[in-house]
Design a protein around this motif. Structure first.
Motif, short mmCIF file in Angstrom:
data_model
loop_
_atom_site.label_atom_id
_atom_site.label_comp_id
_atom_site.label_asym_id
_atom_site.label_seq_id
_atom_site.Cartn_x
_atom_site.Cartn_y
_atom_site.Cartn_z
N SER A 89 0.85 -1.19 0.00
CA SER A 89 0.00 0.00 0.00
C SER A 89 0.88 1.24 0.00
O SER A 89 1.92 1.28 0.66
CB SER A 89 -0.91 0.01 1.23
N SER A 92 -0.36 7.14 -2.99
CA SER A 92 -0.83 7.73 -4.24
C SER A 92 -2.01 6.93 -4.79
O SER A 92 -1.95 5.71 -4.85
CB SER A 92 0.28 7.75 -5.28
N ALA A 93 -3.05 7.63 -5.22
CA ALA A 93 -4.22 6.94 -5.79
C ALA A 93 -4.07 6.73 -7.30
O ALA A 93 -4.97 6.21 -7.95
CB ALA A 93 -5.48 7.74 -5.51
N ARG A 95 -3.34 5.07 -10.63
CA ARG A 95 -3.37 3.66 -11.01
C ARG A 95 -2.07 3.25 -11.68
O ARG A 95 -1.47 4.03 -12.44
CB ARG A 95 -4.57 3.44 -11.90
N ARG A 126 -7.98 1.33 -5.16
CA ARG A 126 -7.86 2.60 -4.46
C ARG A 126 -8.44 2.47 -3.06
O ARG A 126 -9.39 1.72 -2.84
CB ARG A 126 -8.65 3.69 -5.19
N HIS A 127 -7.88 3.20 -2.14
CA HIS A 127 -8.46 3.29 -0.79
C HIS A 127 -8.05 4.62 -0.21
O HIS A 127 -6.87 4.98 -0.23
CB HIS A 127 -8.03 2.12 0.10
N THR A 129 -6.81 8.06 0.14
CA THR A 129 -6.02 8.86 -0.79
C THR A 129 -4.90 8.05 -1.43
O THR A 129 -4.04 8.61 -2.11
CB THR A 129 -5.40 10.08 -0.06
N GLY A 130 -4.89 6.75 -1.20
CA GLY A 130 -3.82 5.91 -1.74
C GLY A 130 -4.34 4.72 -2.50
O GLY A 130 -5.49 4.69 -2.95
N LYS A 131 -3.49 3.72 -2.62
CA LYS A 131 -3.87 2.49 -3.32
C LYS A 131 -3.08 1.32 -2.76
O LYS A 131 -2.10 1.49 -2.04
CB LYS A 131 -3.61 2.62 -4.82
#
Length: 141
Positions: A89, A92-93, A95, A126-127, A129-131
């Motif tokens: 994780s 950054s969101a 992709r 995504r989750h 504000t991140g990924k």
């Protein structure tokens, strides 16, 4: 060197909080190697190859998180019947996407190509504000 601390256990797996600083890639590879050796103390040739694939892919997705994701903050490792599952994780969101078609002569940009080639499955979600980027590798036997 990057540091990590183990969070609460995840079923049969392990979860680590990362500091995301210099050395985080090597630290994640070391944590993954330790888990694989604990889970598979005696390996045949097929298992050794799969474990090598897992270590390479951990290096790739943590490097991508560090370079493109802002801050890798968690590594999660789990195992199931015949499969290893890894997720990283970051903050950054954006992709994950390849930077054009794969070209073997390039000095970088091979991470997603390797995920496609070496993993049984991979993806991202995504989750906040991140990924999280995840992958699974089949372990023979």
């Amino acid at each position: 060197m990057g540091s990590a601390r183990e969070l609460s256990p995840v079923s049969t797996g392990r979860r680590f909080a990362l500091d995301g600083g210099p050395g985080v890639v090597a630290r994640c590879r070391d944590l993954t190697r330790e888990a694989l050796h604990d889970w598979f103390p005696q390996t045949g040739p097929g298992v050794a190859v799969a474990m090598g694939d897992v270590l390479l892919l951990v290096s790739e997705i943590v490097t991508n998180a560090y370079r493109h994701g802002g801050f890798p903050y968690e590594l999660e490792l789990d195992r199931g019947p015949g499969r290893i599952w890894v997720q990283v994780s970051d903050t950054s969101a954006v992709r994950p996407r390849p930077h054009g078609p794969h070209r073997a002569a390039r000095s970088s940009g091979h991470g997603l190509y390797l995920l496609e080639r070496l993993s049984a499955d991979w993806g991202w979600a995504r989750h906040g504000t991140g990924k999280t980027v995840w992958f699974a590798v089949d372990i023979p036997g």
